[in-house]
Scaffold this motif. Structure first.
Motif, PDB file in Angstrom:
ATOM      1  N   ALA A   1       0.835  -1.215   0.000  1.00 58.09           N
ATOM      2  CA  ALA A   1       0.000   0.000   0.000  1.00 58.09           C
ATOM      3  C   ALA A   1       0.861   1.252   0.000  1.00 58.09           C
ATOM      4  CB  ALA A   1      -0.925  -0.015   1.210  1.00 58.09           C
ATOM      5  N   GLY A   2       2.025   1.141  -0.638  1.00 54.89           N
ATOM      6  CA  GLY A   2       2.887   2.327  -0.771  1.00 54.89           C
ATOM      7  C   GLY A   2       2.809   2.874  -2.174  1.00 54.89           C
ATOM      8  N   LEU A   3       3.724   3.766  -2.501  1.00 55.63           N
ATOM      9  CA  LEU A   3       3.654   4.454  -3.789  1.00 55.63           C
ATOM     10  C   LEU A   3       4.065   3.563  -4.953  1.00 55.63           C
ATOM     11  CD1 LEU A   3       5.015   7.811  -2.494  1.00 55.63           C
ATOM     12  CD2 LEU A   3       2.663   7.261  -3.074  1.00 55.63           C
ATOM     13  N   THR A   4       4.951   2.594  -4.707  1.00 55.02           N
ATOM     14  CA  THR A   4       5.341   1.703  -5.806  1.00 55.02           C
ATOM     15  C   THR A   4       4.152   0.830  -6.193  1.00 55.02           C
ATOM     16  OG1 THR A   4       7.511   1.658  -4.791  1.00 55.02           O
ATOM     17  CG2 THR A   4       7.153   0.135  -6.589  1.00 55.02           C
ATOM     18  N   ALA A   5       3.426   0.344  -5.179  1.00 48.18           N
ATOM     19  CA  ALA A   5       2.214  -0.427  -5.462  1.00 48.18           C
ATOM     20  C   ALA A   5       1.220   0.439  -6.231  1.00 48.18           C
ATOM     21  CB  ALA A   5       1.595  -0.929  -4.155  1.00 48.18           C
ATOM     22  N   ALA A   6       1.089   1.705  -5.839  1.00 51.12           N
ATOM     23  CA  ALA A   6       0.172   2.623  -6.535  1.00 51.12           C
ATOM     24  C   ALA A   6       0.611   2.817  -7.986  1.00 51.12           C
ATOM     25  CB  ALA A   6       0.118   3.959  -5.803  1.00 51.12           C
ATOM     26  N   ASP A   7       1.917   2.951  -8.207  1.00 52.33           N
ATOM     27  CA  ASP A   7       2.421   3.095  -9.581  1.00 52.33           C
ATOM     28  C   ASP A   7       2.067   1.865 -10.417  1.00 52.33           C
ATOM     29  OD1 ASP A   7       3.542   5.625  -9.343  1.00 52.33           O
ATOM     30  OD2 ASP A   7       5.487   4.869  -8.676  1.00 52.33           O
ATOM     31  N   ALA A   8       2.177   0.686  -9.797  1.00 47.95           N
ATOM     32  CA  ALA A   8       1.847  -0.559 -10.513  1.00 47.95           C
ATOM     33  C   ALA A   8       0.360  -0.591 -10.870  1.00 47.95           C
ATOM     34  CB  ALA A   8       2.213  -1.762  -9.651  1.00 47.95           C
ATOM     35  N   ILE A   9      -0.482  -0.148  -9.937  1.00 52.06           N
ATOM     36  CA  ILE A   9      -1.935  -0.128 -10.184  1.00 52.06           C
ATOM     37  C   ILE A   9      -2.270   0.839 -11.320  1.00 52.06           C
ATOM     38  CG2 ILE A   9      -4.153   0.580  -9.171  1.00 52.06           C
ATOM     39  CD1 ILE A   9      -2.864  -0.521  -6.461  1.00 52.06           C
ATOM     40  N   LEU A  10      -1.645   2.012 -11.293  1.00 53.75           N
ATOM     41  CA  LEU A  10      -1.887   3.005 -12.355  1.00 53.75           C
ATOM     42  C   LEU A  10      -1.446   2.461 -13.711  1.00 53.75           C
ATOM     43  CD1 LEU A  10      -0.695   6.156 -10.405  1.00 53.75           C
ATOM     44  CD2 LEU A  10      -3.016   5.790 -11.283  1.00 53.75           C
ATOM     45  N   PHE A  11      -0.307   1.799 -13.699  1.00 54.18           N
ATOM     46  CA  PHE A  11       0.223   1.240 -14.954  1.00 54.18           C
ATOM     47  C   PHE A  11      -0.721   0.166 -15.492  1.00 54.18           C
ATOM     48  CE2 PHE A  11       3.038  -1.665 -17.323  1.00 54.18           C
ATOM     49  CZ  PHE A  11       3.614  -0.775 -18.210  1.00 54.18           C
ATOM     50  N   ALA A  12      -1.159  -0.736 -14.606  1.00 58.74           N
ATOM     51  CA  ALA A  12      -2.071  -1.811 -15.011  1.00 58.74           C
ATOM     52  C   ALA A  12      -3.405  -1.231 -15.497  1.00 58.74           C
ATOM     53  CB  ALA A  12      -2.303  -2.763 -13.842  1.00 58.74           C
ATOM     54  N   HIS A  13      -3.900  -0.234 -14.773  1.00 58.10           N
ATOM     55  CA  HIS A  13      -5.174   0.419 -15.106  1.00 58.10           C
ATOM     56  C   HIS A  13      -5.081   1.040 -16.503  1.00 58.10           C
ATOM     57  CE1 HIS A  13      -9.025   2.099 -14.017  1.00 58.10           C
ATOM     58  NE2 HIS A  13      -8.626   3.311 -14.359  1.00 58.10           N
ATOM     59  N   HIS A  14      -3.948   1.685 -16.770  1.00 56.59           N
ATOM     60  CA  HIS A  14      -3.703   2.327 -18.055  1.00 56.59           C
ATOM     61  C   HIS A  14      -3.717   1.291 -19.187  1.00 56.59           C
ATOM     62  CE1 HIS A  14      -2.024   5.137 -20.917  1.00 56.59           C
ATOM     63  NE2 HIS A  14      -1.072   4.280 -21.205  1.00 56.59           N
ATOM     64  N   CYS A  15      -3.244   0.066 -18.890  1.00 56.15           N
ATOM     65  CA  CYS A  15      -3.179  -0.994 -19.912  1.00 56.15           C
ATOM     66  C   CYS A  15      -4.409  -1.912 -19.873  1.00 56.15           C
ATOM     67  CB  CYS A  15      -1.927  -1.844 -19.705  1.00 56.15           C
ATOM     68  SG  CYS A  15      -0.406  -0.915 -19.753  1.00 56.15           S
ATOM     69  N   ASN A  16      -5.426  -1.515 -19.084  1.00 56.98           N
ATOM     70  CA  ASN A  16      -6.659  -2.318 -18.947  1.00 56.98           C
ATOM     71  C   ASN A  16      -6.408  -3.733 -18.447  1.00 56.98           C
ATOM     72  OD1 ASN A  16      -8.503  -0.335 -19.799  1.00 56.98           O
ATOM     73  ND2 ASN A  16      -7.854  -0.689 -21.919  1.00 56.98           N
ATOM     74  N   ILE A  17      -5.421  -3.892 -17.584  1.00 62.89           N
ATOM     75  CA  ILE A  17      -5.114  -5.226 -17.042  1.00 62.89           C
ATOM     76  C   ILE A  17      -5.842  -5.382 -15.710  1.00 62.89           C
ATOM     77  CG2 ILE A  17      -3.251  -6.625 -16.056  1.00 62.89           C
ATOM     78  CD1 ILE A  17      -1.425  -5.152 -18.131  1.00 62.89           C
ATOM     79  N   PRO A  18      -6.578  -6.493 -15.522  1.00 64.66           N
ATOM     80  CA  PRO A  18      -7.309  -6.675 -14.250  1.00 64.66           C
ATOM     81  C   PRO A  18      -6.340  -6.820 -13.065  1.00 64.66           C
ATOM     82  CG  PRO A  18      -7.541  -8.617 -15.669  1.00 64.66           C
ATOM     83  CD  PRO A  18      -6.811  -7.592 -16.472  1.00 64.66           C
TER      84      PRO A  18
END
Length: 492
Positions: A308-325
């Motif tokens: 639940a830190g910023l690296t995890a947030a970056d991963a979520i944003l990246f996945a969201h951007h690529c439409n990955i569940p």
């Protein structure tokens, strides 16, 4: 290419006053200060902090490096626990926390006779781990906070004809800026890239080879005068990678060693069953690689992101951007005040605010407006199966299993101090626990950054508990001030 020209590595033994391990922002800043670049209070400038202004006016002809840093920093408050970090930050960016853009109250003079020979060893090009981070990632800090002394980041970006998005910069910008800074300030002669330090240990000066002793005697820049010749020196061993990929060993001696290695090297593991399986990763770059090779996509099983830190947030944003569940698992409550998202201003960090919103609204219990994302707060992983099934447990002991395509464990990182005796544990605040930048940094004197347990050894940046580029520079100021006093290169 640097090594072929550099005879100091052709000799097996060489002596230096100062060697530092790590060439990220704190290493670069310290090299600048040890190369004769000297900060003075700029006459007729006005600092918004009236008490500090009065102190600065008392001796404008004396460089900041030669003043009493404890006296100058007394009473300053801000977003760092280090008094010297707050001091150097407020001298360079007087009212930045209040959104102001007041100019630095420092002026920089180059006084080459005050330079102290030193060597900066690093794995990457100057800039350290910034070269390992995905280039398009937007940094957490505002662009102007990433700048080093006397070369504002914004000005450099203007020359590239780019503006700052939301006042923030990409990791690629920052890596390039740090390299440019080293060249522009003429520091490259102090830097050795592609080097790995494998051991730093104290040895008696007598036990060093005859070559090194000769160097010790001939080195007029030695920090100690002959009458107080150091009886112990540090031996620094390691290897550098040649252009062909070969490893060549080196062994050098130094009176002082500065640890500035950061913490990017060593991601934290959960310590659960199956964590060593090939689909479980500990760095964000694994997700970027999987997207490039099309091994994950819209139709694949979800990617599990833990942390639940910023690296995890970056991963979520990246996945969201690529439409990955995504399935997002973290131990804390969403409202926990210790959660970094609850400490960031919404206006400045809209994308992290969006992730926080998703964490709140998209729990498995109630579907929210964002597709392809489920959050599981107050859960932890029990095991990873060979069939890519992952088992979680919630706070009530209730278990759930999900089939996933890959897992990213992004729960922070620890410094790799394997080159120090006992992994550096004896140097930490709590000498029973490993060094950790947030919970258990190296114990240093707050005004010199010298290790309390080992004289001549200094720690900078995350190792000393300073985790933002903006605040690592104060540590460099403290170290430079201490080393100049030792070298007696300070005017009275």
């Amino acid at each position: 290419k640097h090594f072929s020209k550099d005879c100091s590595y052709q000799q097996e033994y060489k002596f230096f006053s100062i060697v530092f391990s790590g060439n990220g922002p704190s290493g670069i800043c310290l090299s600048y200060l040890l190369s004769g670049y000297t900060p003075y209070f700029k006459r007729h400038s006005l600092h918004p902090h009236p008490i500090l202004q009065r102190k600065l006016e008392e001796a404008p002809e004396v460089s900041i490096l030669d003043q009493d840093l404890e006296y100058l920093s007394e009473g300053l408050e801000g977003r760092s626990h280090s008094p010297v970090a707050l001091l150097f930050d407020t001298l360079q960016r007087p009212d930045t926390d209040f959104g102001g853009t007041a100019e630095s109250v420092l002026t920089w003079w180059h006084e080459p006779d005050r330079a102290i020979p030193h060597l900066v060893l690093g794995r990457n090009a100057p800039g350290g781990a910034w070269h390992s981070i995905e280039g398009s990632m937007i940094t957490l800090s505002r662009g102007e906070w990433m700048g080093l002394p006397d070369l504002p980041f914004k000005e450099w970006l203007k020359q590239k004809r780019r503006g700052l998005r939301n006042n923030r910069a990409t990791a690629e910008d920052i890596a390039q800026y740090y390299q440019h800074y080293v060249m522009k300030k003429g520091l490259q002669k102090n830097f050795r890239c592609s080097t790995v330090v494998t051991s730093v240990r104290k040895v008696s000066a007598e036990s060093t080879s005859n070559h090194a002793q000769k160097d010790l005697q001939e080195d007029s820049d030695s920090l100690w005068n002959s009458n107080e010749q150091s009886t112990e020196v540090f031996q620094v061993d390691g290897f550098f990678k040649t252009v062909k990929g070969d490893k060549e060993a080196f062994s050098i001696y130094a009176e002082n060693v500065v640890l500035a290695t950061g913490t990017y090297d060593n991601p934290t593991w959960l310590g659960v069953k199956g964590e060593n399986l090939s689909y479980v990763h500990h760095q964000l770059s694994a997700l970027e690689e999987a997207v490039k090779t099309n091994s994950v996509g819209i139709m694949s099983d979800p990617v599990l992101i833990i942390g639940a830190g910023l690296t995890a947030a970056d991963a979520i944003l990246f996945a969201h951007h690529c439409n990955i569940p995504v399935i997002h698992v973290f131990r804390r409550r969403v409202s926990d005040p210790g959660l970094i998202f609850n400490q960031l201003p919404k206006m400045m960090y809209p994308e992290y605010h969006k992730v926080h919103q998703m964490m709140k609204e998209q729990t498995a219990a109630c579907a929210g407006p964002y597709e392809h994302y489920i959050s599981l707060p107050e859960h932890h992983v029990l095991s990873f199966g060979k069939d890519k099934k992952c088992i979680f447990q919630d706070k009530n002991g209730c278990q759930k299993a999900y089939k996933i395509s890959m897992a990213l464990v992004l729960t922070g990182s620890n410094p790799n101090l394997s080159f120090l005796p006992n992994n550096g544990i004896d140097l930490a605040m709590d000498s029973d626990q490993p060094v950790n930048p947030k919970r258990n940094p190296i114990d240093v004197d707050p005004f010199t950054y010298e290790c309390t347990q080992e004289k001549g050894l200094y720690a900078l940046g995350p190792l000393a508990g300073d985790n933002f580029v903006r605040f690592v520079q104060g540590g460099a100021l403290a170290v430079a001030s201490s080393l100049l006093k030792k070298a007696n290169k300070n005017p009275p």
